[in-house]
Design an enzyme around this catalytic site. Structure first.
Site, mmCIF file in Angstrom:
data_model
loop_
_atom_site.group_PDB
_atom_site.id
_atom_site.type_symbol
_atom_site.label_atom_id
_atom_site.label_comp_id
_atom_site.label_asym_id
_atom_site.label_seq_id
_atom_site.Cartn_x
_atom_site.Cartn_y
_atom_site.Cartn_z
ATOM 1 N N GLU A 1 0.795 -1.217 0.000
ATOM 2 C CA GLU A 1 0.000 0.000 0.000
ATOM 3 C C GLU A 1 0.835 1.278 0.000
ATOM 4 O O GLU A 1 0.453 2.259 -0.621
ATOM 5 C CB GLU A 1 -0.933 0.004 1.219
ATOM 6 N N SER B 1 -53.750 -22.688 37.335
ATOM 7 C CA SER B 1 -53.522 -23.279 38.664
ATOM 8 C C SER B 1 -52.090 -23.163 39.144
ATOM 9 O O SER B 1 -51.816 -23.438 40.329
ATOM 10 C CB SER B 1 -53.937 -24.757 38.644
#
Length: 908
Positions: free
Chosen positions: A257, A618
């Site tokens: 680069e 219940s």
């Protein structure tokens, strides 16, 4: 000499010696005779003048004499006899030839018009009477060539002098012009630079934040065993300091680069010039121009100016590059670049890319692998179809490293022969399972941090999830829903494929598959003599008879159905209409070990375990009986169960009924009311105790935040979630401590003031939660996220002990009798209560299991603490599931399946 050159020298006409020579030759040919020339006095006069002015640098009189000589050229030639003219012309021609001068032009400056009046013209000496040979200063005995030699020498010196003057003057003119061009260029560049800075240098993004930059990094979730299970990130990045990145990888990126990174000032002008020339010659400005961006410019682009393709962006990028070089060190810029760059497959930074492509930490990257990573910024992708292109790019990086003398030729050859690995993309997110548990943890992080921060600040949370219990929880939930669905009608095919016109029916089936479930779509290929179907892989299999087979006689060729494989045989199946939720948690501290919010997360992301508010039926009754025990009742207290109609506020009466509406128990211990799940006895007891005490106990234990004081609530008519009910039931099995179900063991923050935010201790002492809480920069608060908030419920220990015993008797004597034999098969103790809402809309089981003896226990359970689990089943929009589809029939089989798999050694 320089002082003379600085003066304004008058211009003189040109004397062309070559023309003079040709003129002399022409005169000699016309006359065919003549006397020896009369030019010697003139030359002698010049010689005398030259000697008298030697060292003075006064060249003008000599040039003026030449001007006069040029003006009276004809008179001078007439002074010579034809013979002398011919002889002198031949000698001049010979002289010019010997000096290798083809054309000698002497340029001089003419005398200004005002010079003649101010200064007398230095002309030739007055004409003297012609001397006879005897009067000549030269001895009559000397050969005549000596005079000509002296004349030639004078002329030669004069020509050399004039040439030197011309060369010097032209040199001065050249450097003067060069200086003018330099000044003009510098001034122009300064003006252009000032204009660019004034126009583009203002209102640029603030770059100073990069000095203390905390990048977007992955927030990762781990299970309690330390295995990663999910990543939260907008950009998958793990920040790594430059000192921890291998030098070979750094050199690979620099070679690919920006090889001059440590020597330029932010812009590489040499590379920029080459790129401009190459793009201009190749006419690539509009197509794909060659770039020359430095790493500093790329950092400015990534963080500040974006990826817009324009010259404006490039100018801003260059300005910011200069500024970055002034405020950041080279190492810091390179560190930002290597951690920010996108390298494909959702990977940002070299550390994440190393894990993605090579499944190894960055410290173990080899030369060939580092060159491959350095080749990705230009084209951050890798596909099998582009293998050769990617390979060429990697080899180019290796060549650049060799040319830059980063690696040796031997290393280059060794790396060049290394093949690229075959990347298994399917394993990239192998641990990133989209489960209801992970989604709930993600929402909790977002609630505490905010969405953007939760994805970017690098939170690492260790979840309470146990991987094997989590898998078993999901499997149990699917088992319960499928078993219910098999008891009901088959709903028909899910689609159809026009087989004659669709040769690629396998591809269409592949698109219809649902990840994470064993059920697969299939197309009916034949109905006689047997039902033949085709699968997504092109395989054709026969369907065996099962519960749906009699209902599938209407199938025809081309219908698409769901099928399932069991022990090599294929059966007709379908996705259940009902849904449900299940929670498994540690009763001592509320740690959620497993969670399932439905049949499949891919089908529906609605989490029935946390988001669904349903009537518990219940399963709420234990809180009524706990309130009774706290208010003076004992398990053996007798209550008369009889038909009652209790007046309610606002008028009217509330008349409860048992499951069998015509049966009433009469006087019986209240313990039997819970064990047998008697509705009428429970309402009478709640009315005697007072609903305010019941709702107070229920809210204190965390059943719900708001519970109305109505008698119907005693039968579970209010709404709660599976998660809340599981946390409330944990109180019965941890000695009366109230715990809030939690999903995180600890949370660490990578860039906080302190890395470890919360680290709880594993035990409770004196009923108080103990843990180590670390501060963090506001506004983040972790109290609700990981708070170890177990506290005393205020309920007496004997009441809790009685309730635990009663829930155990519900398994051996009551509605949970299907689980009783498990206590004989495994060294465990099972507790629980079934529940059904009105009109069979919701079916529940809430209970717990604990080791009665460690002997022979499954290694899956590493601790001896009780495990609480709650199962809920119902339609997404509440409606009846069918007659007698109660908790004992729908949810209880799921509890049996879970316990058996949990303690079965084969399930390890």
């Amino acid at each position: 000499m320089l002082s003379i050159l600085r003066r304004k020298t008058p211009k003189f006409p040109t004397i062309d010696l070559q023309l003079s020579v040709h003129s002399a030759v022409s005169v000699a040919q016309d006359a065919n005779a003549g006397a020896a020339g009369a030019l010697e006095p003139i030359l002698a006069s010049h010689a005398d003048f030259d000697e008298s002015h030697a060292g003075t640098g006064a060249l003008e009189p000599i040039l003026v004499s030449h001007s006069d000589l040029d003006e009276s050229h004809a008179d001078i030639e007439s002074l010579y006899t034809p013979a002398e003219q011919l002889k002198n012309s031949q000698q001049s021609l010979y002289f010019a030839t010997q000096q290798n001068v083809d054309i000698i032009k002497i340029h001089s400056t003419a005398v200004p018009s005002n010079a003649t009046s101010a200064t007398p013209h230095p002309t030739v000496a007055p004409e003297q009477p012609r001397q006879t040979p005897s009067d000549s200063p030269i001895s009559p005995t000397a050969p005549s060539s000596r005079r000509h030699h002296t004349s030639r020498m004078h002329r030669h010196h004069e020509v050399v002098r004039v040439q030197n003057h011309i060369i010097l003057r032209k040199t001065v003119q050249f450097f003067t012009l060069l200086a003018q061009i330099t000044i003009f260029t510098t001034t122009s560049l300064g003006c252009i630079t000032t204009f660019i800075l004034c126009k583009y240098g203002r209102n640029l993004p603030d770059y100073l934040f990069l000095t203390t930059y905390n990048p977007q990094v992955i927030s990762r979730l781990y299970d309690r065993l330390g295995n990663p299970i999910h990543d939260l990130a907008e950009e998958r990045r793990t920040y790594t300091h430059l000192s921890d990145i291998p030098p070979i990888l750094i050199r690979a990126f620099l070679s690919a680069e920006d090889k001059n990174f440590y020597s330029h000032c932010g812009i590489d002008f040499i590379s920029l010039g080459k790129a401009i020339v190459q793009n201009t010659l190749a006419r690539r400005w509009r197509a794909s121009p060659l770039g020359s961006s430095t790493i500093t410019q790329q950092v400015a682009k990534m963080f500040l100016v974006g990826n817009e393709h324009s010259f404006t962006r490039k100018i801003k990028e260059a300005i910011l590059a200069f500024r970055l070089e002034n405020c950041l060190s080279k190492d810091k810029i390179l560190e930002l670049y290597l951690n920010q760059i996108y390298l494909g497959l959702g990977s940002y930074g070299v550390t994440t890319a190393a894990q993605t492509y090579f499944n190894k930490p960055i410290r173990d990257i080899t030369l060939a692998e580092g060159a491959f990573l350095a080749s990705l910024p230009k084209a951050p992708s890798h596909k099998k179809t582009r293998y050769q292109k990617v390979l060429r790019r990697r080899n180019w990086v290796l060549r650049q490293m060799t040319q830059n003398k980063v690696i040796s030729a031997a290393e280059y050859k060794a790396a060049l022969s290394t093949k690229l690995p075959e990347f298994d993309y399917s394993a990239l997110y192998k641990y990133c399972s989209n489960t209801y548990y992970v989604e709930e943890a993600r929402k909790e992080l977002i609630r505490v941090f905010g969405e953007r921060a939760a994805y970017n600040i690098g939170v690492e949370g260790t979840l309470t999830i146990h991987p094997k219990i989590q898998a078993l929880t999901e499997k149990t939930m699917r088992h319960v829903l499928e078993k219910y669905d098999e008891r009901h009608a088959w709903r028909g095919p899910i689609g159809a494929i026009d087989l004659p016109n669709t040769p690629n029916w396998a591809g269409k089936l592949a698109q219809m598959r649902i990840p994470g479930i064993k059920m697969e779509p299939a197309v009916v290929l034949a109905t006689v003599p047997t039902l033949q179907v085709g699968l997504h892989n092109g395989k054709q299999v026969p369907l065996d008879k099962n519960v749906f087979s009699p209902k599938a006689r209407s199938l025809k060729k081309g219908d698409v159905v769901h099928v399932r494989c069991k022990k090599g045989r294929w059966f007709l199946s379908q996705i259940p209409e009902v849904t449900g939720g299940m929670i498994v948690l540690d009763a001592m501290n509320g740690e959620v070990l497993g969670m399932s919010g439905g049949y499949s997360f891919e089908l529906s992301q609605f989490n029935c375990a946390t988001q669904a508010l349903r009537q518990p039926g219940s399963t709420f009754k234990p809180f009524v009986y706990l309130a009774a025990l706290e208010n003076g009742f004992t398990p053996n207290s007798i209550v008369n169960e009889r038909p009652v109609s209790i007046p309610i506020a606002g008028g009217g009466f509330y008349t409860p009924h048992n499951y069998n509406k015509s049966v009433y128990g009469g006087p019986m211990p209240i313990a039997m009311g819970l064990i047998k799940s008697r509705n009428v006895l429970t309402v009478i007891l709640a009315n005697n105790v007072g609903m305010s005490h019941v709702t107070s106990i229920a809210k204190k234990l965390g059943v719900a935040e708001y519970i109305p004081n109505e008698l119907c609530v005693a039968l579970g008519s209010h709404e709660t979630s599976v998660m809340r009910l599981a946390g409330a039931y944990a109180t019965f099995f941890n000695g009366g401590k109230v715990v809030t179900p939690r999903l995180f063991l600890n949370v660490s923050h990578l860039f906080g003031q302190q890395n470890m935010v919360y680290l709880p201790k594993p035990a409770l002492k004196g009923g108080k939660a103990e843990g180590v809480s670390c501060s963090i920069t506001p506004p983040y608060s972790f109290e609700s996220l990981t708070s170890y908030n177990a506290h005393e419920s205020g309920v007496r220990n004997d009441s809790i002990a009685h309730m635990k015993e009663l829930l155990g008797r519900c398994i051996t004597e009551g509605t949970g009798r299907q689980l009783a034999h498990l206590q004989l098969e495994y060294p465990i103790k099972v507790y629980g209560k079934t529940g059904t809402s009105n009109n069979f809309k919701d079916a529940w089981f809430a209970g717990a299991v604990e080791l009665a003896s460690p002997t022979g226990a499954n290694e899956l359970i590493k601790y001896k603490r009780p495990i609480v689990f709650v199962i809920f089943v119902g339609h997404p929009i509440p409606k009846s599931m069918g007659m007698h589809e109660h908790g004992a029939k729908v949810a209880l089989p799921g509890a049996k399946y879970f316990i058996r798999k949990l303690f079965d050694r084969k399930g390890e």
